[in-house]
Write a protein that holds these residues in place. Structure first.
Motif, PDB file in Angstrom:
ATOM      1  N   ARG A 263       0.858  -1.177   0.000  1.00 47.78           N
ATOM      2  CA  ARG A 263       0.000   0.000   0.000  1.00 47.78           C
ATOM      3  C   ARG A 263       0.893   1.224   0.000  1.00 47.78           C
ATOM      4  O   ARG A 263       2.006   1.177   0.514  1.00 47.78           O
ATOM      5  CB  ARG A 263      -0.891   0.016   1.232  1.00 47.78           C
ATOM      6  CG  ARG A 263      -1.954  -1.094   1.230  1.00 47.78           C
ATOM      7  CD  ARG A 263      -2.233  -1.526   2.639  1.00 47.78           C
ATOM      8  NE  ARG A 263      -2.317  -0.358   3.499  1.00 47.78           N
ATOM      9  CZ  ARG A 263      -3.458   0.270   3.765  1.00 47.78           C
ATOM     10  NH1 ARG A 263      -4.574  -0.191   3.303  1.00 47.78           N
ATOM     11  NH2 ARG A 263      -3.472   1.325   4.527  1.00 47.78           N
ATOM     12  N   GLU A 264       0.349   2.296  -0.556  1.00 52.94           N
ATOM     13  CA  GLU A 264       1.195   3.450  -0.810  1.00 52.94           C
ATOM     14  C   GLU A 264       1.800   4.033   0.468  1.00 52.94           C
ATOM     15  O   GLU A 264       3.008   4.277   0.541  1.00 52.94           O
ATOM     16  CB  GLU A 264       0.362   4.508  -1.531  1.00 52.94           C
ATOM     17  CG  GLU A 264       1.182   5.492  -2.312  1.00 52.94           C
ATOM     18  CD  GLU A 264       0.283   6.476  -3.030  1.00 52.94           C
ATOM     19  OE1 GLU A 264      -0.564   6.014  -3.812  1.00 52.94           O
ATOM     20  OE2 GLU A 264       0.422   7.680  -2.806  1.00 52.94           O
ATOM     21  N   ALA A 265       0.968   4.205   1.490  1.00 50.71           N
ATOM     22  CA  ALA A 265       1.456   4.837   2.716  1.00 50.71           C
ATOM     23  C   ALA A 265       2.523   3.970   3.382  1.00 50.71           C
ATOM     24  O   ALA A 265       3.565   4.466   3.840  1.00 50.71           O
ATOM     25  CB  ALA A 265       0.289   5.070   3.673  1.00 50.71           C
ATOM     26  N   ALA A 266       2.280   2.638   3.398  1.00 50.28           N
ATOM     27  CA  ALA A 266       3.239   1.734   4.021  1.00 50.28           C
ATOM     28  C   ALA A 266       4.556   1.737   3.255  1.00 50.28           C
ATOM     29  O   ALA A 266       5.646   1.698   3.835  1.00 50.28           O
ATOM     30  CB  ALA A 266       2.659   0.322   4.074  1.00 50.28           C
ATOM     31  N   LEU A 267       4.454   1.797   1.935  1.00 51.67           N
ATOM     32  CA  LEU A 267       5.659   1.797   1.114  1.00 51.67           C
ATOM     33  C   LEU A 267       6.480   3.060   1.363  1.00 51.67           C
ATOM     34  O   LEU A 267       7.722   3.012   1.418  1.00 51.67           O
ATOM     35  CB  LEU A 267       5.267   1.700  -0.359  1.00 51.67           C
ATOM     36  CG  LEU A 267       6.339   1.162  -1.291  1.00 51.67           C
ATOM     37  CD1 LEU A 267       6.794  -0.205  -0.839  1.00 51.67           C
ATOM     38  CD2 LEU A 267       5.810   1.098  -2.706  1.00 51.67           C
ATOM     39  N   ALA A 268       5.788   4.196   1.533  1.00 47.83           N
ATOM     40  CA  ALA A 268       6.500   5.442   1.814  1.00 47.83           C
ATOM     41  C   ALA A 268       7.285   5.320   3.114  1.00 47.83           C
ATOM     42  O   ALA A 268       8.464   5.680   3.183  1.00 47.83           O
ATOM     43  CB  ALA A 268       5.506   6.599   1.889  1.00 47.83           C
ATOM     44  N   ALA A 269       6.639   4.774   4.157  1.00 44.99           N
ATOM     45  CA  ALA A 269       7.327   4.586   5.431  1.00 44.99           C
ATOM     46  C   ALA A 269       8.503   3.634   5.258  1.00 44.99           C
ATOM     47  O   ALA A 269       9.594   3.853   5.806  1.00 44.99           O
ATOM     48  CB  ALA A 269       6.351   4.037   6.469  1.00 44.99           C
ATOM     49  N   ALA A 270       8.304   2.571   4.467  1.00 45.96           N
ATOM     50  CA  ALA A 270       9.358   1.585   4.257  1.00 45.96           C
ATOM     51  C   ALA A 270      10.569   2.206   3.584  1.00 45.96           C
ATOM     52  O   ALA A 270      11.713   1.921   3.936  1.00 45.96           O
ATOM     53  CB  ALA A 270       8.829   0.427   3.417  1.00 45.96           C
ATOM     54  N   LEU A 271      10.321   3.085   2.607  1.00 44.02           N
ATOM     55  CA  LEU A 271      11.452   3.686   1.887  1.00 44.02           C
ATOM     56  C   LEU A 271      12.288   4.557   2.814  1.00 44.02           C
ATOM     57  O   LEU A 271      13.517   4.538   2.762  1.00 44.02           O
ATOM     58  CB  LEU A 271      10.935   4.516   0.708  1.00 44.02           C
ATOM     59  CG  LEU A 271      10.395   3.686  -0.448  1.00 44.02           C
ATOM     60  CD1 LEU A 271       9.724   4.574  -1.467  1.00 44.02           C
ATOM     61  CD2 LEU A 271      11.524   2.907  -1.085  1.00 44.02           C
ATOM     62  N   TYR A 272      11.603   5.314   3.674  1.00 46.11           N
ATOM     63  CA  TYR A 272      12.351   6.134   4.640  1.00 46.11           C
ATOM     64  C   TYR A 272      13.174   5.242   5.548  1.00 46.11           C
ATOM     65  O   TYR A 272      14.359   5.473   5.785  1.00 46.11           O
ATOM     66  CB  TYR A 272      11.380   6.989   5.468  1.00 46.11           C
ATOM     67  CG  TYR A 272      12.076   7.855   6.488  1.00 46.11           C
ATOM     68  CD1 TYR A 272      12.663   9.047   6.106  1.00 46.11           C
ATOM     69  CD2 TYR A 272      12.154   7.468   7.825  1.00 46.11           C
ATOM     70  CE1 TYR A 272      13.323   9.833   7.023  1.00 46.11           C
ATOM     71  CE2 TYR A 272      12.802   8.261   8.741  1.00 46.11           C
ATOM     72  CZ  TYR A 272      13.383   9.444   8.341  1.00 46.11           C
ATOM     73  OH  TYR A 272      14.043  10.207   9.245  1.00 46.11           O
ATOM     74  N   TYR A 273      12.548   4.167   6.028  1.00 48.14           N
ATOM     75  CA  TYR A 273      13.268   3.252   6.920  1.00 48.14           C
ATOM     76  C   TYR A 273      14.445   2.619   6.188  1.00 48.14           C
ATOM     77  O   TYR A 273      15.513   2.417   6.766  1.00 48.14           O
ATOM     78  CB  TYR A 273      12.322   2.169   7.436  1.00 48.14           C
ATOM     79  CG  TYR A 273      12.968   1.268   8.463  1.00 48.14           C
ATOM     80  CD1 TYR A 273      13.095   1.674   9.781  1.00 48.14           C
ATOM     81  CD2 TYR A 273      13.488   0.040   8.095  1.00 48.14           C
ATOM     82  CE1 TYR A 273      13.710   0.882  10.709  1.00 48.14           C
ATOM     83  CE2 TYR A 273      14.110  -0.772   9.022  1.00 48.14           C
ATOM     84  CZ  TYR A 273      14.211  -0.353  10.325  1.00 48.14           C
ATOM     85  OH  TYR A 273      14.843  -1.138  11.244  1.00 48.14           O
TER      86      TYR A 273
END
Lengths: 507, 113
Positions: A327-337
């Motif tokens: 999901r888009e929001a989760a992927l955004a968090a994952a990329l930062y991490y």
């Protein structure tokens, strides 16, 4: 075409030129070769920053090599995701190379610099390519260079671990080829954008083979990413190799995660029929196990390098949890991490290197030793690196984990993700405090031998300090970084834009 | 027996032998297993262009039926890479044997065998 239109090919060309030239120069003119190697890294960093700036307009650029149009020729594709990864790789490479030169690690063999740049060639190529077979080729380039780097400095233990590492990766490459063969047999193309189009039009009878191809591809990328249960090669390899090299390898597992993020939404996305999101049900359990195994490994490790290797395993697990939700929001968090995990993992290895150089015969064993020169600086940087790795405030790991928790709250698997992240963080804190206190606080037994090593200059703290500063900067600029990763995730989750940019249909 | 059946069972036998050998404990067998496995993969890649006889892979105006040339190009690249990798594994296991005095993949000497 102006020169700036050719910029996307620079991250591949620059190391391809620098590597052989340094190899020739190192024979006679070591210092010039070393200077050229550093210059190559600086040029790469400049190119990566420029490319990152270019992608800010939210357009996806495709660069046709030899001007052959997309489904027939080979293309490089530059979007926000590849630009971010290129920037992370170039930054890490510059700092690691600096550390290798400062500590003299590059003098233990003839070909360190050449292998280093070949490794960068493979990594950058893998981030840029828009073609699955070229992804395979660039994977091979980075793996072959990594075999050389991993064995750099010799030693029986390193050779033993090297054999296992090479064998595992050869089997992985074989599986990769099978997956490519299946995909080509089904769709008659290997261009990722073209694949995305053709997979959507496959008939009912081919869906089973497509699922197999998707799962094989996932297995290969999971092997490169060291996702549990395909992780067993990692701790031994990373603990046996030189810490400088292991610090560079901190980005290698993330290349596997990158490949997953690149291929799954594009090829096995919502339009893929029965094969839609085919790795999703396997990825979450593997990620949870990965985080647990990694942090438990941090707790039970016997050496600093082994501990850092398990920390990398743990970060991959934590990272795959939000990724597996697609999901888009989760992927955004994952990329930062992901970006902060690359920096934190490398920092942990470099701090371990600086510490074990000062501890003489005690090396990196997690046992109390008599006081050694530079203990306070080493302890302090170890503390900061550990905080960054575990994800405690105020460093970027905390922000990353918090946004992962926040983004996963809406999804179906959130209780598992929450309990895993919170539980493993606790285990990690215990693990790092245990090792940190026995390294820097406890006094050795009175009959212990004194550390037999001459005090060295503090220059080998420069590179780890740079990485830790970078980690701090990532936390300070968290708002900006989150905006970036959110835009990146939006781009990744809209594969039709990628297809349009590569195949040139309706821009 | 059809050509497809023969090629498929050849690939299957190579894969089975390759996996069995690659899981053994000594480096020599592992290298042999990897070689078998890479042969199987190369055959497989050849076969994905569909098995056809007597068709040229090159385009020309008077040829209507072509063989798919791309798998052959893929196999060529794959052969080059696996060839280099096999050479590397052999050298590596030799060095590992000479330095550690044991050709066990997993380190500890197996005295019972």
């Amino acid at each position: 075409m102006t020169l700036s239109d050719h910029l996307p090919v620079a991250p591949v060309i620059v190391p391809a030129i620098v590597a052989p030239v340094t190899m020739l120069l190192m024979r006679r003119h070591r210092d010039i070769g070393r200077l050229l190697s550093l210059g190559g890294c600086a040029a790469l960093l400049a190119a990566a920053i420029a490319l990152f700036g270019v992608t800010q307009d939210d357009a996806i650029r495709s660069y046709a090599l030899g001007a052959w149009p997309a489904p027939f020729g080979i293309v490089l594709v530059l979007d926000r995701l590849s630009a971010t990864m290129l920037l992370a790789a170039a930054t890490l490479a510059a700092v690691v190379l600096l550390h290798a030169i400062v500590t003299g690690a590059d003098r233990k063999g003839w070909h360190f610099h050449a292998l280093f740049h070949f490794q960068l060639l493979g990594i950058n190529g893998a981030f840029l390519t828009g073609d699955l077979f070229n992804l395979f080729v660039f994977f091979e380039v980075l793996l072959i260079a990594s075999y050389g780097l991993m064995l750099h400095g010799q030693g029986a233990l390193r050779l033993k671990a090297g054999v296992a590492y090479v064998v595992v990766n050869i089997v992985g490459s074989a599986l990769f080829l099978v997956a490519l063969g299946l995909l080509y047999g089904l769709t008659a193309t290997l261009n990722m954008a073209d694949l995305a189009v053709r997979v959507a039009t496959l008939g009912e009878e081919d869906q089973g083979l497509l699922r197999i191809a998707g799962l094989l591809l996932t297995a290969v990328f999971a092997l490169k990413a060291a996702a549990v249960p395909l992780h067993l090669w990692l701790p031994r390899t990373y603990a046996a190799t030189m810490p400088v090299v292991a610090a560079l390898f901190a980005i290698m597992t993330k290349v596997g995660v990158y490949a997953l993020i690149r291929t799954v939404p594009l090829i096995f996305g919502a339009t893929a029929g029965a094969a839609a999101w085919v790795p999703a049900p396997w990825l979450l359990p593997s990620a949870i196990l990965g985080a647990v195994v990694g942090f438990v490994g941090v707790l039970v490790a016997r050496g600093m390098r082994e501990q850092a290797a398990f920390a990398i395993l743990a970060s991959t697990g934590t990272l795959l949890m939000p990724v597996s939700m697609w999901r888009e929001a989760a992927l955004a968090a994952a990329l930062y991490y992901m970006v902060q995990a690359i920096v934190a993992g490398a920092a942990l290895f470099l701090v371990a290197d600086a510490t074990m150089r000062r501890r003489g015969q005690y090396a990196d064993a997690l046992v109390p030793s008599p006081r050694f020169a530079g203990q306070d600086a080493a302890g302090l940087s170890y503390l900061v690196a550990a905080i960054g790795t575990v994800g405690l405030p105020p460093l970027a790991g905390f922000v990353g984990k918090l946004s992962i928790l926040d983004a996963s709250f809406a999804g179906p698997g959130w209780p598992a993700i929450w309990s895993t992240i919170l539980g493993t963080t606790l285990i990690g804190v215990v693990g790092f405090s245990r090792s940190g206190s026995s390294l820097f606080w406890k006094t050795a037994a009175p009959d212990a031998e004194a550390v037999a090593v001459v005090p060295r200059s503090r220059a080998d703290f420069i590179a780890p300090a740079l990485l830790l500063l970078l980690l701090g900067a990532l936390s300070v600029c968290a708002g900006w970084a989150e905006a970036q990763t959110r835009a990146t995730a939006a781009q990744v989750m809209a594969p039709e834009r990628y297809v349009a940019a590569v195949l040139g249909t309706a821009r | 027996m059809t050509l497809e059946f023969l090629v498929a069972s050849a690939i299957a036998m190579l894969v089975a032998g390759g996996i069995y050998l690659a899981l053994r404990g000594r480096t020599f067998q592992v290298v042999l297993g990897l070689t078998l496995l890479s042969y199987a993969i190369n055959l497989f890649l050849f076969a994905i262009g569909r098995l056809v006889v007597d068709r040229p892979p090159l385009w020309s105006a008077d040829v209507t039926e072509h063989a798919d040339p791309l798998p052959q190009a893929l196999v060529l690249t794959a052969i080059v890479i696996t060839f280099g990798m096999t050479a590397l594994t052999i050298i590596l296991s030799l060095r590992s044997y000479l330095e550690s005095g044991s050709d066990q993949v997993d380190g500890d000497r197996d005295d019972a065998a």
